[in-house]
Design an enzyme around this catalytic site. Sequence first.
Site, PDB file in Angstrom:
ATOM      1  CB  SER A   1     -66.097 -15.330  19.586  1.00  0.00           C
ATOM      2  OG  SER A   1     -66.059 -16.330  18.612  1.00  0.00           O
ATOM      3  CB  CYS A   2     -64.345 -10.853  17.727  1.00  0.00           C
ATOM      4  SG  CYS A   2     -63.559  -9.847  16.451  1.00  0.00           S
TER       5      CYS A   2
END
Lengths: 135, 77
Positions: free
Chosen positions: B13-14
Amino acid sequence: MMGKLSIIMFSGTMDKFIPLGVLSSAASALGDEVNIFVTGFALLGFMKEKKPLPFPDEFKDMAPALEEGMKRTNTKSWYDMLKEAKESGNVKIYVCSLMASIFNLSKNDLDPIVDDIVGATTFLTQAENGMVLFI
Amino acid sequence: MGKRIVVDARGSSCPGPIVELSKAYRNAAVGDVIELWATDPGVKADTQAWAEKTKNKIESIKEDQDKIIIVIDIENR
């Protein structure tokens, strides 16, 4: 063009450390220089002797869901994000000399991820002409 | 003809995918192509911002059933 991000890390609660990790890591991936100035109770996250960071009272109920979601999405801890950003980019972490004096801390009491203890003047000079965030 | 480098950042994820991309970019040369695989919904906009800043070219952005595939031509190192 290389940019520069300077973060004044002031808050000492867990929820605020997540964006510290994410933004430092993203800026570093863009090739930006990152300077982090640790002051206030954010100091708690950078001690050699680790204690879990508290959640603010108003969000305590949501902390387990946050932690579960971070696990599910393979989100690294703020500390690992910072450490990785430091290893691969130009990320410096400075602890505020006033806070260090107030709590009678030397570099030896701080996490090895910390580069140095400096005053506000040094940080402001480093931050000049770049983007500055206060967390 | 450069190399084709596949960066599999699925499940990350980011800002994980961009961190993975920048790591691969460090070892890439002009003429190489990086193919980024990701599932994070922010990756399309983030990769475009990264490419604009680092002066590289997005060749294509495709989505299949389980991933987003972004192909980047390395034009600047």
